[in-house]
Design a protein around this motif. Structure first.
Motif, PDB file in Angstrom:
ATOM      1  N   GLY A  87      85.215  45.237  42.524  1.00 43.68           N
ATOM      2  CA  GLY A  87      85.777  44.340  43.519  1.00 43.68           C
ATOM      3  C   GLY A  87      85.205  44.522  44.910  1.00 43.68           C
ATOM      4  O   GLY A  87      85.743  43.989  45.891  1.00 43.68           O
ATOM      5  N   LEU A  88      84.088  45.242  45.032  1.00 42.54           N
ATOM      6  CA  LEU A  88      83.479  45.476  46.337  1.00 42.54           C
ATOM      7  C   LEU A  88      82.870  44.197  46.900  1.00 42.54           C
ATOM      8  O   LEU A  88      82.160  43.471  46.202  1.00 42.54           O
ATOM      9  N   GLY A  89      83.122  43.933  48.180  1.00 39.24           N
ATOM     10  CA  GLY A  89      82.397  42.897  48.893  1.00 39.24           C
ATOM     11  C   GLY A  89      80.998  43.387  49.238  1.00 39.24           C
ATOM     12  O   GLY A  89      80.690  44.583  49.111  1.00 39.24           O
ATOM     13  N   LEU A  90      80.136  42.479  49.707  1.00 35.75           N
ATOM     14  CA  LEU A  90      78.723  42.834  49.855  1.00 35.75           C
ATOM     15  C   LEU A  90      78.091  42.147  51.052  1.00 35.75           C
ATOM     16  O   LEU A  90      78.326  40.965  51.314  1.00 35.75           O
ATOM     17  N   VAL A  91      77.289  42.916  51.778  1.00 33.45           N
ATOM     18  CA  VAL A  91      76.288  42.394  52.708  1.00 33.45           C
ATOM     19  C   VAL A  91      74.946  42.931  52.249  1.00 33.45           C
ATOM     20  O   VAL A  91      74.833  44.117  51.892  1.00 33.45           O
ATOM     21  N   VAL A  92      73.921  42.085  52.221  1.00 35.32           N
ATOM     22  CA  VAL A  92      72.569  42.510  51.860  1.00 35.32           C
ATOM     23  C   VAL A  92      71.797  42.803  53.143  1.00 35.32           C
ATOM     24  O   VAL A  92      71.773  41.973  54.067  1.00 35.32           O
ATOM     25  N   GLU A  93      71.169  43.986  53.202  1.00 37.40           N
ATOM     26  CA  GLU A  93      70.417  44.397  54.385  1.00 37.40           C
ATOM     27  C   GLU A  93      68.930  44.518  54.068  1.00 37.40           C
ATOM     28  O   GLU A  93      68.555  44.863  52.946  1.00 37.40           O
ATOM     29  N   THR A  94      68.100  44.263  55.079  1.00 37.63           N
ATOM     30  CA  THR A  94      66.648  44.222  54.891  1.00 37.63           C
ATOM     31  C   THR A  94      65.914  45.213  55.781  1.00 37.63           C
ATOM     32  O   THR A  94      64.729  45.048  56.052  1.00 37.63           O
ATOM     33  N   GLY A  95      66.605  46.261  56.223  1.00 35.58           N
ATOM     34  CA  GLY A  95      66.019  47.195  57.181  1.00 35.58           C
ATOM     35  C   GLY A  95      65.421  48.444  56.572  1.00 35.58           C
ATOM     36  O   GLY A  95      65.337  49.477  57.256  1.00 35.58           O
ATOM     37  N   ALA A  96      64.992  48.389  55.307  1.00 34.97           N
ATOM     38  CA  ALA A  96      64.361  49.572  54.695  1.00 34.97           C
ATOM     39  C   ALA A  96      63.158  50.012  55.528  1.00 34.97           C
ATOM     40  O   ALA A  96      62.411  49.196  56.058  1.00 34.97           O
ATOM     41  N   ARG A  97      62.958  51.320  55.610  1.00 35.68           N
ATOM     42  CA  ARG A  97      61.943  51.846  56.519  1.00 35.68           C
ATOM     43  C   ARG A  97      60.512  51.578  56.053  1.00 35.68           C
ATOM     44  O   ARG A  97      59.655  51.169  56.844  1.00 35.68           O
ATOM     45  N   TYR A  98      60.220  51.828  54.781  1.00 37.69           N
ATOM     46  CA  TYR A  98      58.828  51.782  54.332  1.00 37.69           C
ATOM     47  C   TYR A  98      58.631  50.886  53.114  1.00 37.69           C
ATOM     48  O   TYR A  98      57.678  51.048  52.370  1.00 37.69           O
ATOM     49  N   LEU A  99      59.496  49.926  52.922  1.00 39.50           N
ATOM     50  CA  LEU A  99      59.412  49.054  51.754  1.00 39.50           C
ATOM     51  C   LEU A  99      58.154  48.199  51.766  1.00 39.50           C
ATOM     52  O   LEU A  99      57.515  47.989  50.732  1.00 39.50           O
ATOM     53  N   LEU A 100      57.772  47.690  52.934  1.00 42.76           N
ATOM     54  CA  LEU A 100      56.633  46.783  53.032  1.00 42.76           C
ATOM     55  C   LEU A 100      55.328  47.466  53.398  1.00 42.76           C
ATOM     56  O   LEU A 100      54.254  46.916  53.147  1.00 42.76           O
ATOM     57  N   ASP A 101      55.399  48.628  54.002  1.00 38.11           N
ATOM     58  CA  ASP A 101      54.201  49.349  54.425  1.00 38.11           C
ATOM     59  C   ASP A 101      54.472  50.845  54.308  1.00 38.11           C
ATOM     60  O   ASP A 101      55.343  51.370  55.018  1.00 38.11           O
ATOM     61  N   PRO A 102      53.782  51.552  53.418  1.00 40.45           N
ATOM     62  CA  PRO A 102      54.064  52.981  53.229  1.00 40.45           C
ATOM     63  C   PRO A 102      53.641  53.849  54.406  1.00 40.45           C
ATOM     64  O   PRO A 102      53.993  55.033  54.450  1.00 40.45           O
ATOM     65  N   TRP A 103      52.910  53.283  55.362  1.00 39.64           N
ATOM     66  CA  TRP A 103      52.410  54.053  56.495  1.00 39.64           C
ATOM     67  C   TRP A 103      53.209  53.825  57.775  1.00 39.64           C
ATOM     68  O   TRP A 103      53.280  54.713  58.625  1.00 39.64           O
ATOM     69  N   ARG A 104      53.768  52.646  57.926  1.00 40.29           N
ATOM     70  CA  ARG A 104      54.372  52.270  59.207  1.00 40.29           C
ATOM     71  C   ARG A 104      55.829  51.878  59.011  1.00 40.29           C
ATOM     72  O   ARG A 104      56.153  50.946  58.295  1.00 40.29           O
TER      73      ARG A 104
END
Length: 310
Positions: A87-104
């Motif tokens: 029954g948990l509500g949800l917000v989706v977040e997109t602030g992962a640190r290195y998901l798109l670039d493993p260096w930056r």
């Protein structure tokens, strides 16, 4: 990679046209999965439900519902089942640190000089909106990022407006609210910056606000309670943690200098119905103990009725 929204009915919205709950309605506390980085996602969700949380802020990342995993549809279905059971509500977040670039860290952004980088960030946001629609998320959270060295403010601003306009169009099509967060050190760092951006976009209904309570204490010119009042008309998501004036460091409750009872009272008085999500991304090593302490602290603070400036 993009995800096509499914048919699951999205959760309660925070639209300006929705009837507001009566002031004083119980707040809905959540916890961010970026503070449960050492847990499997289903385990983290069950722990939070067992602790009594009402929701979760799910950061899409390599260890938690990786949006680029080859078996993403199955993973989404697995998460949906756990959410339905708990029954948990949800917000989706997109602030992962290195998901798109493993260096930056946190790169690329909507401001990046490379068109390919901006396109990758836009694709992540489209994917997050699709996942949010399938999981019934109350909102999809994102921020501006910081401009690359050598990029002028006007150019960075134009890129941000263009990227946000495209993202709003996807959110409209999917029926999902966006929750844009002003973040210290980024192009849009405060509430005034959010208002400027919202105006530049024409104040679309889906372009809502994430208010981070710690950030209010860190850098806003107003008291934290006044920040809640100023943001109330656009709120889709609230992040909460302790913090000290002038220092952008997310702290467990009691380690900073925020006085929380009047802040929670202000959220209740505003009729806020979204999630109030604990944001402690550096505490995965003690996730369960920190989550337990946080929910106990917030429940106690919510019971106190004193209202004083913060």
């Amino acid at each position: 990679m993009t995800t096509t929204p499914g048919t699951r009915t999205p959760g309660p919205r925070n639209s300006l046209t929705d009837p507001a709950p009566a002031p004083g309605a119980p707040l809905r506390f959540a916890y961010g999965t970026n503070g449960f980085g050492d847990h499997r996602l289903p385990d983290a969700l069950r722990v939070l439900a067992d602790l009594g949380y009402d929701g979760v802020s799910l950061t899409l990342d390599h260890q938690h519902l990786d949006p680029y995993a080859p078996d993403l549809p199955r993973r989404i279905a697995d998460v949906r089942r756990v959410l339905d059971v708990t029954g948990l509500g949800l917000v989706v977040e997109t602030g992962a640190r290195y998901l798109l670039d493993p260096w930056r860290k946190h790169r690329p952004t909507l401001l990046s000089a490379e068109a390919d980088g901006r396109a990758r960030r836009l694709d992540l946001l489209r994917c997050a909106i699709g996942i949010g629609a399938e999981l019934g998320a109350g909102a999809v959270h994102f921020w501006s990022g910081a401009a690359d060295p050598g990029t002028g403010q006007d150019e960075a601003w134009a890129r941000l407006v263009d990227g946000c306009a495209e993202t709003v169009a996807h959110a409209d099509a999917a029926g999902v609210d966006l929750a844009f967060e002003p973040e210290p050190g980024m192009l849009v760092a405060d509430l005034a910056g959010y208002r400027r951006l919202d105006d530049a976009l024409g104040r679309p209904d889906r372009f809502r606000l994430t208010l981070d309570i710690g950030h209010c204490r860190c850098l806003e010119p107003h008291s934290v309670t006044r920040c809640v009042e100023l943001a109330a008309d656009r709120l889709a998501h609230v992040q909460i943690e302790d913090m000290r004036r002038g220092v952008h460091e997310h702290l467990p409750f009691g380690d900073g200098d925020i006085h929380f009872p009047p802040v929670l009272a202000a959220l209740g008085a505003a009729g806020y119905r979204g999630l109030v999500s604990v944001e402690l991304p550096r505490h995965s090593h003690a996730a369960t103990a920190t989550a337990r302490h946080s929910i106990e602290f917030l429940r106690s603070a919510a019971l106190l009725k004193e209202v004083v400036p913060v």
